[in-house]
Design an enzyme around this catalytic site. Structure first.
Site, PDB file in Angstrom:
ATOM      1  N   ASP A 206       0.836  -1.197   0.000  1.00 51.89           N
ATOM      2  CA  ASP A 206       0.000   0.000   0.000  1.00 51.89           C
ATOM      3  C   ASP A 206       0.879   1.258   0.000  1.00 51.89           C
ATOM      4  O   ASP A 206       1.879   1.326   0.733  1.00 51.89           O
ATOM      5  CB  ASP A 206      -0.864  -0.030   1.276  1.00 51.89           C
ATOM      6  CG  ASP A 206      -1.935   1.040   1.283  1.00 51.89           C
ATOM      7  OD1 ASP A 206      -2.823   0.981   0.445  1.00 51.89           O
ATOM      8  OD2 ASP A 206      -1.854   1.958   2.141  1.00 51.89           O
ATOM      9  N   GLU A 279       1.724  -0.546  -4.985  1.00 50.77           N
ATOM     10  CA  GLU A 279       0.690   0.442  -5.285  1.00 50.77           C
ATOM     11  C   GLU A 279       1.416   1.785  -5.269  1.00 50.77           C
ATOM     12  O   GLU A 279       1.668   2.358  -4.205  1.00 50.77           O
ATOM     13  CB  GLU A 279      -0.422   0.433  -4.233  1.00 50.77           C
ATOM     14  CG  GLU A 279      -1.585   1.295  -4.660  1.00 50.77           C
ATOM     15  CD  GLU A 279      -2.118   2.253  -3.597  1.00 50.77           C
ATOM     16  OE1 GLU A 279      -3.155   2.860  -3.836  1.00 50.77           O
ATOM     17  OE2 GLU A 279      -1.485   2.430  -2.539  1.00 50.77           O
TER      18      GLU A 279
HETATM   19  C1  NOJ Z   1      -4.478   2.964  -0.782  1.00 51.71           C
HETATM   20  C2  NOJ Z   1      -5.592   2.037  -0.426  1.00 51.71           C
HETATM   21  O1  NOJ Z   1      -5.942   1.289  -1.557  1.00 51.71           O
HETATM   22  C3  NOJ Z   1      -6.717   2.908   0.074  1.00 51.71           C
HETATM   23  O2  NOJ Z   1      -7.919   2.194   0.204  1.00 51.71           O
HETATM   24  C4  NOJ Z   1      -6.287   3.540   1.355  1.00 51.71           C
HETATM   25  O3  NOJ Z   1      -7.278   4.443   1.788  1.00 51.71           O
HETATM   26  C5  NOJ Z   1      -4.970   4.307   1.189  1.00 51.71           C
HETATM   27  N1  NOJ Z   1      -4.011   3.578   0.412  1.00 51.71           N
HETATM   28  C6  NOJ Z   1      -4.363   4.588   2.541  1.00 51.71           C
HETATM   29  O4  NOJ Z   1      -3.887   3.412   3.109  1.00 51.71           O
END
Ligand code: NOJ
Length: 534
Positions: A206, A279
């Site tokens: 993440d 991500e």
């Molecule tokens: C990306 C995640 O996919 C999202 O759902 C989240 O709110 C943010 N990162 C913060 O962790």
């Protein structure tokens, strides 16, 4: 109907990976929220889709202020989802069905309920407990150390009782970790080892590009512009957006690569291949290639298609530039058109177009991600403001509607909402209009979205996996027709406004809608895609 599974060490390179949002998948105990035993009960359905792996959004201990991306204990299961024994059973069952398992890891921040943060709050400024986070003195008693804006709106700093501030790029309940402190890295490696011992095959990282912050005590010259540029729901002139994004002091800093080099050594220390997907929404997109260098991570999400219009020229430009970026490196691209953070593709582009785009992308080199419910063609659900739970809705006082519309639970069966998802009250209401979209309604419907996904994925590995050839056909792009051939298969998409004739084929392998075959030609209608052999 399951497709042959990749057996080589780099199974992820051309894998189809199905994202499960645990809270919304299947509720086994009637509390209105999905859970791990519920996922386990539905794994056969997932395997029958013909995917290679599942990725589960967080199910760890969490006060659930940000859908579980606020982790209070990354090495335990939140009771709402079950327990560690359930996780183990679920992972084993997935493996029995030939599915690899990825879990989320959230290294940018912890929840404020994590024991480290609770200890930091009662410790003194300058203590080792505070050094795990970004605690700083304000510019003065009432002004935060800098003017950064949280990605969920409002200031990125919150003041604590003794006057210091802590940084949170997201909600105030998600304090950012200080990656200059080696204790942080040690703790994450322990979490990685923990889940590998539980049997997982990899991780989705993440906010992978966010761990290193620069100039943390300096103001940004245009914090509001930057905040808007980072939001996909805000329109902005492309040049302006690009120049703002090039100046983000908290994303894609050189230091993050050192972290992933060291993580890669850790991944490679286990006795089976462990993969990780970043991500990381980086600018310019070519910066993404650095994350998949041979000594770093294995995949990086490509987010271009989450916002792209259904328009052949743009699709060609975006897909081609990604293919070009990956041409000379030992990593494959990834493709995604929906996830838990974006409007569902059927709502954004239209149901037919969403199917067509998926079929088109499944033919491309690389790995495809599918967000649960995408295969059913689910649209975003309309929600009352009183149902919304997304922190971005709350922190902007409703100005941003947030992501709940794409997180409404899966409709499985039956005639009435909540369509078999739960025997209780679902945490978000399922619209009654989803009657024809349930798994039960679609499973034998040859014209339905589910049928298309199953039939395309059943053939995908056999037809395309490992095919090295790839040739675009852009000869009719002005009419909205985009095509390519790969592994002897022709793949075409019609984004134009009329049907077009393509050379007749002996063999139509998959088609996102009905097509009419004439003597020497067949018709590809607008909003459709097709795979055929010539
Ligand atoms: C990306 C995640 O996919 C999202 O759902 C989240 O709110 C943010 N990162 C913060 O962790």
């Amino acid at each position: 109907m399951t497709s042959p599974k990749a057996t080589d060490d780099k199974w992820w390179q051309e894998a189809v990976i199905y994202q499960i949002y645990p809270r919304s998948f299947f509720d086994s105990n009637g509390d209105g929220e999905g859970d791990l035993p519920g996922i386990m009960q539905k794994l056969q359905y997932v395997a029958d889709l013909g995917v290679d792996a599942i990725w589960l959004s967080p199910f760890f201990t969490s006060p659930n202020k940000d859908g579980g991306y606020d982790v209070a204990n990354p090495r335990d299961v939140d009771p709402r989802f079950g327990n560690l024994a359930d996780a183990k059973l679920m992972i084993n069952k997935a493996h029995d069905l030939g599915l690899k398992v990825l879990v989320d890891i959230v290294p940018n921040h912890f929840s404020a309920e994590h024991e480290w943060f609770k200890a930091a709050l009662v410790a003194a400024p300058g203590s080792k407990e505070r050094a795990r986070f970004h605690f700083h003195e304000g510019k003065d008693d009432r002004t935060p150390p800098n003017n950064w804006i949280s990605l969920f709106g409002g200031p990125a700093w919150t003041q604590v009782a003794d006057g210091q501030y802590y940084l949170h790029l997201f909600d105030s309940s998600q304090p950012d970790l200080n990656w200059e402190n080696p204790e942080v890295d040690e703790d994450f490696k322990e979490t990685i080892s923990f889940w590998v011992k539980m049997g997982v095959d990899g991780f989705r990282i993440d906010v992978a590009h966010g761990l290193v912050k620069e100039n943390i005590r300096s103001d940004h010259h245009d914090p509001q512009g930057l905040s808007d540029a980072l939001r996909i729901d805000v329109d902005m002139e492309i040049e302006k957006r690009e120049s703002l994004l090039a100046s983000v002091p908290f994303f894609d800093r050189a230091g993050v690569h050192e972290i992933y080099r060291s993580w890669r050594k850790h991944f490679d220390s286990f006795d089976k291949p462990i993969m990780a997907v970043a991500e990381a929404w980086v600018h310019p997109p070519v910066n993404g290639v650095a994350y998949v260098r041979p000594d770093e991570l294995h995949q990086i999400f490509n987010f271009d298609l989450l916002i792209a219009p259904f328009e052949a020229k743009t699709l060609y430009r975006l897909i081609n530039s990604t293919l070009e970026m990956f041409k000379d490196i030992d990593a494959y691209p990834t493709w995604a058109i929906s996830n838990h953070d974006s409007p569902r593709v059927s709502s954004r582009l239209g149901a037919e177009e969403a199917r067509a785009l998926a079929l088109f992308l499944f033919g491309l080199p690389g790995s495809s991600y599918i967000y649960n419910g995408q295969e059913l063609g689910l649209p975003d659900a309309e929600l009352a403001d009183s149902d919304r739970q997304d922190p971005s809705f709350i922190r902007t006082n409703g100005e941003t509607k947030g992501r709940d519309g794409a997180r409404v639970p899966m409709p499985w069966s039956g005639q009435e909402t909540p369509f078999g998802f739960t025997s209780g009250k679902p945490w978000l209401p399922l619209p009654a209009t989803w009657l024809d979209l349930t798994v039960e309604s679609q499973i034998n419907d040859e014209q339905g979205s589910l049928f298309l996904y199953r039939s395309a994925l059943a053939q995908r590995a056999k037809l395309f996996r490992g095919a090295r050839d790839f040739t675009w056909d852009t000869s009719r792009i002005e009419e909205g027709i985009l095509g390519f051939s790969r592994g002897g298969i022709q793949v075409y998409l019609n984004s134009g406004n009329k049907s077009v004739a393509l050379p007749a084929s002996e063999l139509i392998l998959a088609s996102s809608g009905s097509h009419r075959i004439l003597n020497s030609e067949f018709e590809l209608k607008q909003g459709r895609a097709i795979w055929f052999m010539q």
